[in-house]
Design an enzyme around this catalytic site. Structure first.
Site, mmCIF file in Angstrom:
data_model
loop_
_atom_site.group_PDB
_atom_site.id
_atom_site.type_symbol
_atom_site.label_atom_id
_atom_site.label_comp_id
_atom_site.label_asym_id
_atom_site.label_seq_id
_atom_site.Cartn_x
_atom_site.Cartn_y
_atom_site.Cartn_z
ATOM 1 N N CYS A 290 9.735 -25.349 23.864
ATOM 2 C CA CYS A 290 8.473 -25.476 24.562
ATOM 3 C C CYS A 290 8.439 -24.568 25.781
ATOM 4 O O CYS A 290 9.340 -23.769 26.024
ATOM 5 C CB CYS A 290 8.279 -26.925 24.997
ATOM 6 S SG CYS A 290 8.537 -28.121 23.671
ATOM 7 N N ARG B 50 3.852 -27.538 23.949
ATOM 8 C CA ARG B 50 4.777 -28.097 22.970
ATOM 9 C C ARG B 50 4.830 -27.299 21.673
ATOM 10 O O ARG B 50 3.797 -26.985 21.079
ATOM 11 C CB ARG B 50 4.379 -29.540 22.638
ATOM 12 C CG ARG B 50 5.379 -30.231 21.695
ATOM 13 C CD ARG B 50 4.917 -31.610 21.286
ATOM 14 N NE ARG B 50 5.934 -32.266 20.447
ATOM 15 C CZ ARG B 50 5.711 -33.315 19.683
ATOM 16 N NH1 ARG B 50 4.489 -33.857 19.640
ATOM 17 N NH2 ARG B 50 6.682 -33.845 18.954
ATOM 18 N N LEU B 51 6.062 -26.981 21.267
ATOM 19 C CA LEU B 51 6.349 -26.504 19.914
ATOM 20 C C LEU B 51 7.009 -27.676 19.203
ATOM 21 O O LEU B 51 8.141 -28.055 19.515
ATOM 22 C CB LEU B 51 7.283 -25.297 19.939
ATOM 23 C CG LEU B 51 7.767 -24.773 18.584
ATOM 24 C CD1 LEU B 51 6.592 -24.313 17.722
ATOM 25 C CD2 LEU B 51 8.769 -23.637 18.765
ATOM 26 N N ILE C 191 9.100 -29.762 16.866
ATOM 27 C CA ILE C 191 10.255 -29.573 15.985
ATOM 28 C C ILE C 191 10.767 -30.929 15.489
ATOM 29 O O ILE C 191 11.071 -31.097 14.313
ATOM 30 C CB ILE C 191 11.389 -28.821 16.712
ATOM 31 C CG1 ILE C 191 10.901 -27.451 17.211
ATOM 32 C CG2 ILE C 191 12.602 -28.663 15.804
ATOM 33 C CD1 ILE C 191 10.527 -26.468 16.129
ATOM 34 N N LEU C 192 10.865 -31.902 16.405
ATOM 35 C CA LEU C 192 11.311 -33.251 16.069
ATOM 36 C C LEU C 192 10.185 -34.239 16.365
ATOM 37 O O LEU C 192 9.540 -34.133 17.417
ATOM 38 C CB LEU C 192 12.555 -33.629 16.889
ATOM 39 C CG LEU C 192 13.798 -32.759 16.684
ATOM 40 C CD1 LEU C 192 14.890 -33.171 17.668
ATOM 41 C CD2 LEU C 192 14.319 -32.863 15.256
ATOM 42 N N ASN D 248 12.199 -28.417 27.804
ATOM 43 C CA ASN D 248 12.252 -27.340 26.816
ATOM 44 C C ASN D 248 13.652 -27.319 26.230
ATOM 45 O O ASN D 248 14.625 -27.172 26.971
ATOM 46 C CB ASN D 248 11.928 -26.001 27.486
ATOM 47 C CG ASN D 248 12.224 -24.816 26.590
ATOM 48 O OD1 ASN D 248 12.059 -24.885 25.379
ATOM 49 N ND2 ASN D 248 12.668 -23.710 27.184
ATOM 50 N N GLU E 101 16.545 -28.563 22.810
ATOM 51 C CA GLU E 101 16.922 -29.523 21.772
ATOM 52 C C GLU E 101 18.224 -30.208 22.181
ATOM 53 O O GLU E 101 19.189 -29.537 22.556
ATOM 54 C CB GLU E 101 17.132 -28.839 20.417
ATOM 55 C CG GLU E 101 15.938 -28.110 19.852
ATOM 56 C CD GLU E 101 14.809 -29.032 19.400
ATOM 57 O OE1 GLU E 101 15.025 -30.266 19.341
ATOM 58 O OE2 GLU E 101 13.717 -28.508 19.111
ATOM 59 N N ASP F 230 13.937 -36.419 21.241
ATOM 60 C CA ASP F 230 15.050 -36.275 22.180
ATOM 61 C C ASP F 230 14.562 -36.311 23.624
ATOM 62 O O ASP F 230 15.319 -36.652 24.535
ATOM 63 C CB ASP F 230 15.838 -34.995 21.892
ATOM 64 C CG ASP F 230 14.981 -33.742 21.821
ATOM 65 O OD1 ASP F 230 13.752 -33.857 21.733
ATOM 66 O OD2 ASP F 230 15.544 -32.632 21.836
ATOM 67 N N GLY G 259 24.013 -15.933 14.748
ATOM 68 C CA GLY G 259 25.447 -15.849 15.032
ATOM 69 C C GLY G 259 25.799 -15.336 16.409
ATOM 70 O O GLY G 259 26.923 -14.859 16.615
#
Length: 633
Positions: A2, A44-45, A47-48, A70, A72, A95, A355
């Site tokens: 976010c 807000r994006l 995701i959960l 912002n 996870e 979360d 990665g």
């Protein structure tokens, strides 16, 4: 993920403007909270828990606590269960709510309970404080301004500029940018706007209007005397657990696959965990990327992933818009393909694993092969370094030098000169490191900058990074994990992915993986050529052998060709006396020296010119107030 903003007074209009500027970070929802003490806003994006229960700012039961957040928290379900046992009740599966209740229960100590990436602000109306925190390694950004009784914070610098503040270049940040192509200082390039650094929290007392900042976590070099077998097994299991945590998502998830060992290892772990893997590789249309595409395809076939190859020729025309997104000048040309790839990947997924981090914490970069021989170089007599070494280097044919380092031959005449400087500085740990890392050395920066300020970095770095009892290479990897990884990699990955509302996750940079890495003796990381020995050993039974033994390929963007042909006129215009005189920061004769030396040392001076070009574009946008669309490249 976010976007968050806030400040210490009541102004819904300003909060809305600040939030709107970074709305691309969170296009799914927005919210504002104000009272007479603060204003908070959130983009807000989702995701959960995609429901409206995840709306922010979010409060506790009695409304005495508000949060904008912002990131996870990957272990939020475990923390939630512990809090429920203590009597806490939850109304969502987010979360965010777990952070609120963890703060209620544990106060500032809640930070060490969270496994994840985060930047948040909690408003505690009972204590009359703002509590801001940034994650263990600084994966998520957080900027602030504290002056004349005004305290403002945001996920991105540009939002803070919606408040009327003076727009001036910060000289400390400029010096480090010219040295490294990115700014490693707590100060940003915009004077009076700062970064909350990784592993730090801040408390702003709303009554006293006072700010205090403390470090709550740091990488601890704690080398242990255990076997290669032990560390290989431990690393494999710890990384696998990190990947498992990062598979949690209520929206489509994928992985960037370059064909290198790091991203290939993430794919291998995902398959071991039984995940359906959507992998993405990018073809940038140049010969240097053919091998990457070939190996990425091989890994995808080996693990039977749902693989997509995306063709995307890097276009420098996008650079002004990218510079705007980055907030500060950042002259790593990899930002262009990262930005373009994220735009295309968004059509398929909203979350990607990558990665990043393996080279910094496990010693994978080519310059580590130089630096690990510092002790041997230091045994050379001073007279040999000063007189005979320069002659020997210049007399060595390129094809022999290239066996030792492509770095030297790519830099042409200046490559040999830099190598001599590097060897000659081996007596000073900091100077030795800076001699090979710096895009512009101290003398070049001093000749370039017209303003009278200190450009020296050697003594500062010696005191900060090279005074401990730890080995030289452990010190170097600690430095790179705190600098290059945070201020270049994490910074540009966050800005270029969030520009398209894509969340990027970095399993190798889980704080437990990083803590383990700094318990492993560096001889197990740097054994042989190419580094990352123990990482490869850990993945020995998980990856195809030719992927494990493949030499590292740099992420190549042809800036030397661009400057020589494609954007020659644009570079000459941006670095002309007319343009440079608008800020008066640079001496034109040093810029002319870059142009004059370009034909003999193309990549050496291309990096310097690209660095200045990025600064010029940034200055036009952020100081002079030009729109990115008006700058033609």
């Amino acid at each position: 993920m976010c976007g968050i903003v806030g400040f210490n007074w009541d102004d819904k209009s300003l909060a809305r403007r600040m939030s709107s500027v970074i709305s691309y970070r969170g296009p799914d929802d927005s919210g504002i909270f104000t009272d007479r003490n603060v204003s908070l806003a959130h983009q807000r994006l989702s995701i959960l828990d995609l429901s409206k229960k995840g709306h922010q700012p979010m409060a506790n039961e009695d409304g005495s606590i508000q949060i904008v957040y912002n990131g996870e928290i990957y272990n939020f379900q475990t923390v939630k269960a512990e809090l429920e046992e203590k009597g806490h009740r939850f109304v969502s599966d987010t979360d965010t709510e777990v952070i609120v209740h963890a703060y209620e229960e544990y106060g500032l100590d809640c930070l060490k309970m969270f496994n994840g990436m985060f930047a948040f602000c909690i408003y505690d109306s009972n204590k009359k404080i703002l509590f801001l925190a940034r994650d263990w390694l600084g994966i998520k950004p957080l900027y602030y301004y504290s002056k004349d009784g005004n305290f403002i914070f945001s996920s991105e610098l540009k939002a803070i500029l919606e408040h009327e503040i003076s727009r001036e270049v910060e000289h400390k940040a400029l010096n480090k940018f010219l040295a490294f192509r990115y700014n490693t200082d707590e100060s940003t390039m915009m004077k009076d706007v700062l970064k909350l650094m990784q592993g730090h929290y801040a408390i702003y007392d709303l009554s006293k209007k006072e700010l205090s900042i403390k470090r709550w976590w740091d990488i601890n070099i704690d080398i242990q005397n255990k076997s290669e077998d032990y560390f290989a097994r431990k690393l494999h299991d710890t990384l696998k657990e990190s990947v498992r945590k990062r598979l949690i998502s209520d929206v489509p998830l994928g992985v960037y696959l370059s064909g290198g060992i790091d991203s290939s290892s993430i794919v291998a772990m995902m398959k071991e965990l039984g995940a359906d893997v959507k992998s993405f590789s990018v073809d940038f249309g140049n010969d240097r990327r053919i091998e990457d595409i070939k190996y990425a395809r091989k890994v995808a076939e080996y693990f039977n992933t749902d693989h997509k190859e995306i063709y995307c020729e890097p276009s420098v025309k996008e650079l002004p818009r990218i510079c705007w997104h980055l907030d500060e000048p950042l002259a790593d040309p990899a930002v262009i393909p990262s930005y373009l790839l994220s735009r295309l990947v968004k059509k398929h997924v909203s979350v990607v694993l990558n990665g990043a981090g393996g080279d910094e914490i496990f010693g994978g970069y080519q310059h580590f092969d130089f630096l690990k021989h510092r002790g041997k170089f230091n045994l050379m007599p001073k007279q040999l370094k000063k007189s005979l070494l320069p002659l020997a280097v210049r007399a060595t044919p390129d094809f022999l030098v290239e066996r030792f380092s492509k770095f030297l031959t790519a830099f042409g005449e200046k490559g040999a000169e830099k190598f001599v400087d590097f060897i000659s500085s081996s007596g000073n740990k900091a100077e030795f490191y800076l001699a090979i890392i710096s895009v512009m050395d101290e003398e070049e920066r001093k000749n370039l900058i017209r303003k009278d300020f200190d450009v020296s970095l050697i003594e500062k770095y010696r005191k900060k990074y090279f005074r401990s009892k730890h080995s030289y290479m452990d010190q170097v990897m600690y430095l790179e994990s705190n600098h290059f990884l945070v201020d270049n990699i994490f910074n540009h990955v966050d800005k270029t992915t969030m520009a398209w509302a894509v969340e990027s996750r970095v399993p190798i940079c889980d704080h437990e993986v990083v803590s383990l890495a700094f318990r492993i003796p560096n001889k197990m990381k740097l054994k042989g050529q190419g580094g990352k020995y123990i990482f490869k050993r850990a993945m020995n039974d998980s990856l195809p052998k030719d992927v494990l033994t493949r030499k590292k390929q740099g992420f190549f963007v042809p800036i030397d060709r661009w400057i020589e042909k494609d954007i020659k006129e644009s570079v000459e215009s941006l670095l002309s006396e007319k343009e440079v005189s608008k800020h008066g920061l640079f001496n034109q004769y040093q810029i002319k020296k870059m142009f004059d030396g370009f034909s003999r040392s193309k990549m050496y001076y291309a990096r310097q010119m690209w660095t200045l070009m990025n600064f010029q574009i940034w200055h036009k946008i952020y100081i002079q107030g030009e729109r990115p669309e008006s700058i033609n490249i």
